[in-house]
Write a protein that holds these residues in place. Structure first.
Motif, short mmCIF file in Angstrom:
data_model
loop_
_atom_site.label_atom_id
_atom_site.label_comp_id
_atom_site.label_asym_id
_atom_site.label_seq_id
_atom_site.Cartn_x
_atom_site.Cartn_y
_atom_site.Cartn_z
N VAL A 164 2.33 9.75 1.22
CA VAL A 164 1.85 8.41 1.59
C VAL A 164 2.95 7.64 2.29
O VAL A 164 4.04 7.46 1.75
N SER A 165 2.67 7.20 3.51
CA SER A 165 3.64 6.40 4.25
C SER A 165 2.96 5.15 4.79
O SER A 165 1.96 5.24 5.50
N VAL A 166 3.53 4.00 4.46
CA VAL A 166 2.97 2.73 4.93
C VAL A 166 3.06 2.67 6.47
O VAL A 166 2.06 2.47 7.16
N ALA A 189 -1.96 5.17 3.28
CA ALA A 189 -1.41 4.17 2.36
C ALA A 189 -2.48 3.10 2.11
O ALA A 189 -3.33 2.83 2.96
N GLU A 191 -1.70 -0.08 0.74
CA GLU A 191 -1.03 -1.37 0.52
C GLU A 191 -1.83 -2.54 1.12
O GLU A 191 -2.52 -2.37 2.14
N SER A 214 -7.78 5.66 0.23
CA SER A 214 -6.88 6.63 0.84
C SER A 214 -7.52 7.37 2.03
O SER A 214 -6.90 8.24 2.62
N GLU A 300 5.87 3.60 -7.27
CA GLU A 300 4.84 4.45 -6.65
C GLU A 300 4.22 3.70 -5.48
O GLU A 300 4.28 2.47 -5.43
N PRO A 301 3.53 4.43 -4.58
CA PRO A 301 2.77 3.72 -3.55
C PRO A 301 1.71 2.82 -4.21
O PRO A 301 1.31 3.07 -5.35
N PRO A 306 5.66 -1.47 -7.06
CA PRO A 306 6.31 -1.36 -5.74
C PRO A 306 7.81 -1.12 -5.80
O PRO A 306 8.52 -1.79 -6.57
N THR A 307 8.27 -0.20 -4.99
CA THR A 307 9.72 0.05 -4.88
C THR A 307 10.46 -1.22 -4.46
O THR A 307 11.61 -1.44 -4.86
N ILE A 330 10.26 6.48 -4.54
CA ILE A 330 9.95 6.35 -3.10
C ILE A 330 11.19 6.62 -2.25
O ILE A 330 11.13 7.37 -1.28
#
Ligand code: EPZ
Length: 421
Positions: A164-166, A189, A191, A214, A300-301, A306-307, A330
């Motif tokens: 998963v990449s924003v 992602a 978000e 997703s 986690e995503p 949130p990281t 992450i």
């Protein structure tokens, strides 16, 4: 260089207005490149990263005008003359890679400098590149620049992200809007910033379904038009200020805050013993007597923890009653705040991606510095409750992501000031 001075020990009380989301705005701004028509964003945050994106878009030939003291960004891309994102700008801000998808989709060509290393991890852009290739682009790396082309235009495809990449989801989403046919973005992602981007693109005429899940499906259209859009509140700024009374004591209402932007984080705050209340105007956080309970936190995503709030949460847990464990999943190097917190008296043991924090009664102020935005703000938060004075240097990291931080906190009774060099 400016520094920030914090005198700890004052409980907080009052309200803090939450600005528009930096990370949403950094994806929304490049969306102007997809259309001839004007794109106007309101509720934009006033931050140095937004100024960097403004400079990048202008270097491509887009018009960006800041109105209402920077709260409104009026943009237009009817005269884009340059398809190269230069190293001098990209190296300052990795989000510059977000011009790749829009340029490629609208002009069939883009040349973007590779961002290079980052303090918090390697942060490669291979997923962005793979997504563009899946949509029919050919790419080549030359002299540190990614050359991407799709002379006949992009074509809809299945883009299956291995992780998963924003940013890669945002690039693929923007590119797919003008691709021929249907695209399906799998393992996308989820978000709130992705949802915000999809809403804005839809207002521009894009046909998108499934944002926030997703799997996002995009039906390509031949052209997008102008739109106006209000930037979603910054959930990371929100979480940061929610932690201020958690650390210093007292009660703060975060104006514009919404629990659904940060559900996993809010659950953790309650588990630690804080009281949260949704008000008609925002979210109120109050801390009663006694120390916080320790927590186990895994980044986690979305919808996970949130990281971008891990460092601030660690600052709060330094004075919890017991042992907390924070696992960073992450980014591979996102504990740089730990040694600085230890200089303030925290007891932290870092082993790989796991930090074990044994709560102490009280931190003590110290001169500190950090090499990224969230680490920097975690040290300010720690300073709010520490005994004595904390002086944070390298303040330019903070200015990338927090507008008027000193003013917002001092309005709630914190003793904090910026010392201009
Ligand atoms: C966004 O970065 C945010 N930045 C970051 O905010 C945030 O920490 C991050 O998402 C995670 O939530 C913006 O939105 C501008 P990713 P992004 O691609 O998109 C790996 C802050 O403090 N990866 O979701 O760059 C990557 O290395 C910041 O405001 C690849 O391997 O993050 C990481 O381990 C910092 N290849 C993971 O995926 C790629 O091509 C998730 O990164 C892309 C990413």
């Amino acid at each position: 260089m400016d520094s920030i001075l914090v005198q700890g020990g004052t409980p907080l009380s009052g309200s803090i207005p939450i600005a528009g989301a930096k990370n949403a705005c950094l994806a929304l701004m490049p969306a102007t490149l997809l259309s001839d028509g004007p794109l106007t964003l309101s509720n934009a945050p006033r931050l140095s990263d937004i100024a960097t994106m403004t400079a990048l878009l202008r270097s491509l030939g887009a018009e960006v005008t800041a109105l209402s003291e920077g709260r409104v960004l009026a943009m237009s891309s009817h005269d884009v003359t340059n398809l190269t994102a230069d190293y001098d700008i990209v190296r300052k801000m990795r989000a510059s890679i977000l011009v790749l998808g829009p340029l490629l989709a609208r002009y069939g060509r883009a040349v973007v400098s590779l961002p290079g290393g980052c303090a918090i991890g390697a942060r490669p852009v291979d997923l962005h590149v793979a997504a563009m290739e899946a949509l029919g682009a050919t790419t080549e790396l030359r002299d540190g620049y990614l050359h991407a082309s799709a002379p006949g235009g992009l074509r809809g495809a299945v883009v299956d992200f291995p992780l998963v990449s924003v940013g890669a989801t945002e690039n693929a989403l923007m590119a797919a809007c003008l691709a021929r046919g249907t695209s399906v973005l799998r393992n996308a992602a989820r978000e709130p910033e992705i949802v915000d981007l999809a809403r804005c693109l839809r207002a521009m005429g894009a046909r998108i379904e499934g944002e926030g899940t997703s799997e996002i499906v995009v039906e390509g259209v031949t052209a997008l038009h102008g739109a106006t859009h209000v930037v979603v509140p910054d959930r990371i700024e929100l979480g940061t200020y929610m932690l201020a009374p958690a650390i210093a004591g007292g009660s703060i209402e975060c104006l514009g805050g919404r629990r659904e932007l940060l559900a996993a984080f809010c659950d953790k705050l309650e588990e630690a013993g804080l009281e949260l209340e949704e008000t008609p105007t925002g979210l109120r956080v109050s801390r009663g007597e006694g120390r916080l309970a320790p927590l186990d936190v895994i980044t986690e995503p979305f919808p996970g923890f949130p990281t971008d709030l891990q460092a601030q949460m660690m600052a709060a847990l330094c004075t919890a009653q017991g042992v907390s464990v924070l696992e960073e999943r992450i980014f591979e190097n996102r504990f740089m705040h730990a040694p600085e917190l230890m200089r303030m008296g925290a007891r932290i043991d870092v082993q790989g991606g796991t930090a074990t924090v044994t709560g102490v009664e009280r931190l003590r102020g110290a001169p500190v510095m950090a090499t990224d935005l969230r680490a920097s703000v975690s040290l300010i938060l720690a300073g709010l409750a520490a005994e004595g004075e904390t002086v944070l240097s390298r303040v330019y990291h903070l200015d990338r992501g927090y507008e008027r931080l000193e003013a917002k906190l001092s309005a709630c009774g914190a003793r904090i000031e910026r010392v201009r060099a």
